[in-house]
Design an enzyme around this catalytic site. Structure first.
Site, PDB file in Angstrom:
ATOM      1  N   SER A 128       0.476  -1.180   0.038  1.00  0.00           N
ATOM      2  CA  SER A 128      -0.472   0.147   0.287  1.00  0.00           C
ATOM      3  C   SER A 128       0.843   1.056   0.106  1.00  0.00           C
ATOM      4  O   SER A 128       1.775   1.240   0.796  1.00  0.00           O
ATOM      5  CB  SER A 128      -1.330  -0.216   1.221  1.00  0.00           C
ATOM      6  OG  SER A 128      -1.352   1.221   1.429  1.00  0.00           O
ATOM      7  N   LYS A 182      -4.900  -6.713   2.951  1.00  0.00           N
ATOM      8  CA  LYS A 182      -4.835  -5.414   2.381  1.00  0.00           C
ATOM      9  C   LYS A 182      -6.201  -5.209   2.007  1.00  0.00           C
ATOM     10  O   LYS A 182      -6.116  -3.896   2.074  1.00  0.00           O
ATOM     11  CB  LYS A 182      -3.483  -5.633   0.779  1.00  0.00           C
ATOM     12  CG  LYS A 182      -3.655  -4.872   0.355  1.00  0.00           C
ATOM     13  CD  LYS A 182      -3.199  -3.095   0.151  1.00  0.00           C
ATOM     14  CE  LYS A 182      -2.980  -1.872  -0.523  1.00  0.00           C
ATOM     15  NZ  LYS A 182      -3.338  -1.811  -2.094  1.00  0.00           N
ATOM     16  N   HIS A 185      -7.628  -3.734   4.868  1.00  0.00           N
ATOM     17  CA  HIS A 185      -7.357  -2.048   4.872  1.00  0.00           C
ATOM     18  C   HIS A 185      -7.971  -1.672   3.616  1.00  0.00           C
ATOM     19  O   HIS A 185      -8.428  -0.288   4.572  1.00  0.00           O
ATOM     20  CB  HIS A 185      -5.512  -2.065   4.164  1.00  0.00           C
ATOM     21  CG  HIS A 185      -5.239  -0.999   3.950  1.00  0.00           C
ATOM     22  ND1 HIS A 185      -5.251  -0.082   2.607  1.00  0.00           N
ATOM     23  CD2 HIS A 185      -4.335   0.128   4.754  1.00  0.00           C
ATOM     24  CE1 HIS A 185      -4.481   0.850   2.623  1.00  0.00           C
ATOM     25  NE2 HIS A 185      -4.179   1.170   3.399  1.00  0.00           N
ATOM     26  N   ASN A 186      -8.067  -1.956   3.097  1.00  0.00           N
ATOM     27  CA  ASN A 186      -8.232  -0.365   1.642  1.00  0.00           C
ATOM     28  C   ASN A 186     -10.125  -0.382   2.010  1.00  0.00           C
ATOM     29  O   ASN A 186     -10.466   0.523   1.908  1.00  0.00           O
ATOM     30  CB  ASN A 186      -8.653  -1.052   0.083  1.00  0.00           C
ATOM     31  CG  ASN A 186      -6.972  -1.414  -0.522  1.00  0.00           C
ATOM     32  OD1 ASN A 186      -6.173  -1.391   0.001  1.00  0.00           O
ATOM     33  ND2 ASN A 186      -7.307  -1.286  -1.544  1.00  0.00           N
ATOM     34  N   GLU A 189     -10.061   2.088   4.429  1.00  0.00           N
ATOM     35  CA  GLU A 189     -10.051   2.593   3.770  1.00  0.00           C
ATOM     36  C   GLU A 189     -11.102   3.986   2.996  1.00  0.00           C
ATOM     37  O   GLU A 189     -11.273   5.262   3.393  1.00  0.00           O
ATOM     38  CB  GLU A 189      -8.827   3.317   2.606  1.00  0.00           C
ATOM     39  CG  GLU A 189      -8.575   3.861   1.613  1.00  0.00           C
ATOM     40  CD  GLU A 189      -7.231   3.579   0.631  1.00  0.00           C
ATOM     41  OE1 GLU A 189      -6.667   2.707   0.812  1.00  0.00           O
ATOM     42  OE2 GLU A 189      -7.343   4.194  -1.177  1.00  0.00           O
TER      43      GLU A 189
HETATM   44  P1  NDP Z   1      -0.935  -1.931 -14.627  1.00  0.00           P
HETATM   45  O1  NDP Z   1      -1.789  -2.942 -13.580  1.00  0.00           O
HETATM   46  O2  NDP Z   1      -1.498  -1.192 -15.426  1.00  0.00           O
HETATM   47  O3  NDP Z   1      -0.202  -3.147 -15.258  1.00  0.00           O
HETATM   48  C1  NDP Z   1       0.661  -2.835 -16.603  1.00  0.00           C
HETATM   49  C2  NDP Z   1       1.704  -4.006 -16.075  1.00  0.00           C
HETATM   50  O4  NDP Z   1       1.677  -5.514 -16.166  1.00  0.00           O
HETATM   51  C3  NDP Z   1       3.106  -3.948 -17.415  1.00  0.00           C
HETATM   52  O5  NDP Z   1       4.087  -4.334 -17.182  1.00  0.00           O
HETATM   53  C4  NDP Z   1       2.196  -5.282 -18.444  1.00  0.00           C
HETATM   54  O6  NDP Z   1       3.219  -5.376 -19.345  1.00  0.00           O
HETATM   55  C5  NDP Z   1       2.266  -6.317 -17.378  1.00  0.00           C
HETATM   56  N1  NDP Z   1       0.646  -6.723 -17.460  1.00  0.00           N
HETATM   57  C6  NDP Z   1      -0.017  -7.203 -18.340  1.00  0.00           C
HETATM   58  N2  NDP Z   1      -0.670  -8.256 -18.855  1.00  0.00           N
HETATM   59  C7  NDP Z   1       0.555  -8.781 -18.445  1.00  0.00           C
HETATM   60  C8  NDP Z   1       0.601 -10.411 -19.213  1.00  0.00           C
HETATM   61  N3  NDP Z   1      -0.891 -10.731 -19.525  1.00  0.00           N
HETATM   62  N4  NDP Z   1       1.332 -11.316 -18.745  1.00  0.00           N
HETATM   63  C9  NDP Z   1       2.761 -10.429 -18.323  1.00  0.00           C
HETATM   64  N5  NDP Z   1       2.566  -8.526 -18.192  1.00  0.00           N
HETATM   65  C10 NDP Z   1       1.189  -8.029 -18.339  1.00  0.00           C
HETATM   66  O7  NDP Z   1       0.238  -1.524 -13.260  1.00  0.00           O
HETATM   67  P2  NDP Z   1       0.668  -0.849 -11.936  1.00  0.00           P
HETATM   68  O8  NDP Z   1       2.213  -0.538 -12.253  1.00  0.00           O
HETATM   69  O9  NDP Z   1       0.092   0.581 -12.045  1.00  0.00           O
HETATM   70  O10 NDP Z   1       0.617  -1.921 -11.424  1.00  0.00           O
HETATM   71  C11 NDP Z   1       1.032  -3.362 -10.788  1.00  0.00           C
HETATM   72  C12 NDP Z   1      -0.197  -4.063 -10.057  1.00  0.00           C
HETATM   73  O11 NDP Z   1       0.019  -3.236  -8.803  1.00  0.00           O
HETATM   74  C13 NDP Z   1      -1.149  -3.793 -10.373  1.00  0.00           C
HETATM   75  O12 NDP Z   1      -1.568  -5.344  -9.828  1.00  0.00           O
HETATM   76  C14 NDP Z   1      -2.129  -3.286  -9.166  1.00  0.00           C
HETATM   77  O13 NDP Z   1      -3.740  -3.612  -9.254  1.00  0.00           O
HETATM   78  C15 NDP Z   1      -0.494  -2.817  -7.369  1.00  0.00           C
HETATM   79  N6  NDP Z   1      -1.257  -1.562  -7.591  1.00  0.00           N
HETATM   80  C16 NDP Z   1      -0.940  -1.260  -6.686  1.00  0.00           C
HETATM   81  C17 NDP Z   1      -1.157  -0.045  -5.996  1.00  0.00           C
HETATM   82  C18 NDP Z   1      -0.743   0.248  -4.658  1.00  0.00           C
HETATM   83  O14 NDP Z   1      -0.794   1.357  -3.910  1.00  0.00           O
HETATM   84  N7  NDP Z   1      -0.093  -0.636  -3.717  1.00  0.00           N
HETATM   85  C19 NDP Z   1      -1.079   1.238  -6.974  1.00  0.00           C
HETATM   86  C20 NDP Z   1      -1.623   0.956  -8.135  1.00  0.00           C
HETATM   87  C21 NDP Z   1      -1.484  -0.383  -8.670  1.00  0.00           C
HETATM   88  P3  NDP Z   1       3.412  -4.428 -20.411  1.00  0.00           P
HETATM   89  O15 NDP Z   1       4.215  -3.599 -20.074  1.00  0.00           O
HETATM   90  O16 NDP Z   1       3.955  -5.815 -21.644  1.00  0.00           O
HETATM   91  O17 NDP Z   1       2.183  -4.310 -21.232  1.00  0.00           O
END
Ligand code: NDP
Length: 477
Positions: A128, A182, A185-186, A189
């Protein structure tokens, strides 16, 4: 391989996490499905530390020192399963796969089961704090085996946020425990955000105050018991002026709150567990109500209000009453969230340490707040505490606030201002402390129409009254 840890999935979250590891002196293997993001990370941030980029999953796995640790930070869902399969193909027993994305905990339980059969450790970890947290120190909630935490934990603790020198990361429990926590937590939130929004609305209606004035009030609150990231940013948002129109920024935002689903997951799970998380549920429904466009249109100007006109005579006393009501409602929402953690921990045999949970939420995450110290202290005083609200610190908060809370909720009702979480939290409070509840009548109704039986206050056993015959009572076998 030589890398201490690997990160695959280099969108914003993954690349910031990789940079955070690198800045802490770890050699970080990096990989992304499309190579461009990997190249970009190394080109733009190579000076953060030592990165080992790979184009293929095979090379990525080979670049890791054993036992290998690979962190997945990809789009939650099918993408996570695809990446797990690719990694598992090249890994060996004893290696560790960490899913740091926002997975739903039943998926984590399923994945952990599947990988355990292959001798691999699977760690579902809540992270988070958004982009900023990933780079500078998030709150980290890792599940999985104890053994995997021995290898992984010190690195995660290193890159996590610190409060008073204490890392905002601790071992949570087996399989889905990390992602479960987590999720709650959300959910909390959601409740916290809605409560702050209700406080804002009450001050607006009660005082006729401007957004900026309320921002100042929140800023003052942030110096006291309510000190938290969410109050702080709410003050900032309220004091912001829209550069295009010169109006208060909050007044030009469309009043429809969106959601990505973790609040809904929390409420769905609470329904399954039978835990009343009224604060989180009402907060989730409040977002849904705000988005009920045709219904709001049909109701606006149509539904009679017969509401009073708010007449606040003592401005400072009113502000203090809203503050006390907010604090009391907030304590209820957290107490409910911790009840949900307790129930799930018991049901799944997770053995979650609730005091430690509050401790790792003090920094890095969205609900970070001074008040979380009080929760940790409460569980330290009484590890088996059945109800957070019943801890002496919180009974004292209620003692000081409940009169103001009743006053604010009743004034809001009379004046037609919705306070779903303030009001439902007060109802919960009165329900949970009640000597006797009308649930007795519910049992009577159920026995009448469905022979569902009941228990008596004055005798052991289960009973049924022959309602359609002579109304005599039968003791059930
Ligand atoms: P995204 O959720 O937008 O995901 C994009 C990434 O996933 C890219 O690297 C993409 O690769 C890859 N991807 C998608 N599909 C595949 C697949 N089938 N095989 C391989 N790679 C794949 O990225 P974020 O950075 O925003 O978030 C990453 C994770 O973190 C998510 O699970 C999200 O929910 C979580 N998150 C958590 C937050 C937090 O506060 N904890 C905030 C935001 C996100 P490519 O570049 O090749 O398309």
């Amino acid at each position: 391989g030589t890398a201490d840890i690997g990160v695959t999935g280099l969108a914003v979250m993954g690349s910031n996490l990789a940079r955070n590891f690198a800045r802490h002196g770890y050699t970080v293997a990096v990989h992304n499905r499309s190579y461009g993001k990997t190249e970009k990370l190394v080109a733009e941030h190579g000076d953060d530390g030592t990165f080992v980029p790979s184009e293929s999953v095979e090379d990525f796995v080979a670049s890791l020192s054993k036992p290998r640790v690979a962190v997945i930070m990809v789009k939650a869902g099918a993408g996570t399963d695809a990446v797990i399969d690719q990694l598992a193909e090249h890994m060996e027993p004893g290696d560790i796969i960490v899913d740091a994305g926002n997975a739903h905990f039943p998926d984590t339980i399923r994945r952990e089961n599947a990988l355990r059969e292959k001798g691999l450790h699977f760690v579902g970890s809540g992270v988070s704090g958004g982009e900023e947290g990933a780079l500078n120190g998030p709150s980290i909630m890792p599940g999985g085996t104890r053994e995997s935490y021995d290898r992984l934990g010190p690195m995660l603790e290193d890159i996590s946020a610190k409060v008073d020198g204490v890392p905002c990361c601790t071992y949570i429990g087996p399989d889905g425990a990390g992602h479960f926590v987590k999720m709650v937590h959300n959910g909390i939130e959601y409740a916290d955000m809605q409560l702050i929004a209700e406080a804002y609305d009450l001050l607006r209606h009660g005082l006729g105050a401007s957004a900026a004035e309320i921002g100042d009030i929140f800023e003052e609150w942030n110096a006291g018991d309510l000190e938290s990231f969410l109050i702080e940013i709410s003050a900032e948002v309220l004091k912001h002026t829209d550069p295009q129109t010169g109006k208060a920024f909050v007044d030009i935002i469309l009043d429809r709150a969106e959601q990505k689903g973790t609040g809904r997951w929390t409420v769905q799970n609470a329904l399954d567990l039978g835990v009343p998380v009224t604060g989180i549920a009402e907060a989730t429904f409040a977002r849904a109500l705000s988005g009920s466009v045709p219904q709001r249109e049909a109701a606006r100007g149509t539904l009679p209000a017969h509401a009073g006109k708010w007449d606040v005579t003592d401005r400072d006393a009113f502000i203090e009453d809203v503050r006390l009501a907010l604090y009391a409602s907030k304590v209820v929402a957290y107490s409910q969230g911790f009840d949900q953690i307790t129930a799930a921990s018991e049901e799944n045999g997770w053995g979650i340490d609730r005091g430690a949970m509050a401790r790792i939420w003090r920094g890095g995450c969205i609900i970070r707040a001074r008040f979380l110290n009080r929760i940790t202290e409460a569980y330290e005083r009484t590890p088996e505490l059945p109800l957070l609200l019943a801890d002496e610190f919180f009974t004292d908060v209620m003692d000081k606030g409940v009169t103001a809370w009743r006053s604010i909720v009743s004034q809001a009702a009379l004046n037609g201002v919705p306070t779903p979480v303030f009001a439902s939290s007060l109802s919960y409070y009165d329900g949970i402390r009640a000597e006797r509840l009308p649930a007795a009548l519910i049992q009577g109704q159920r026995d009448f129409f469905g022979a569902h039986t009941y228990q008596r206050v004055d005798a052991e056993g289960t009973f049924h009254t022959l309602w359609s015959a002579d109304r005599s009572e039968e003791k059930q076998a």
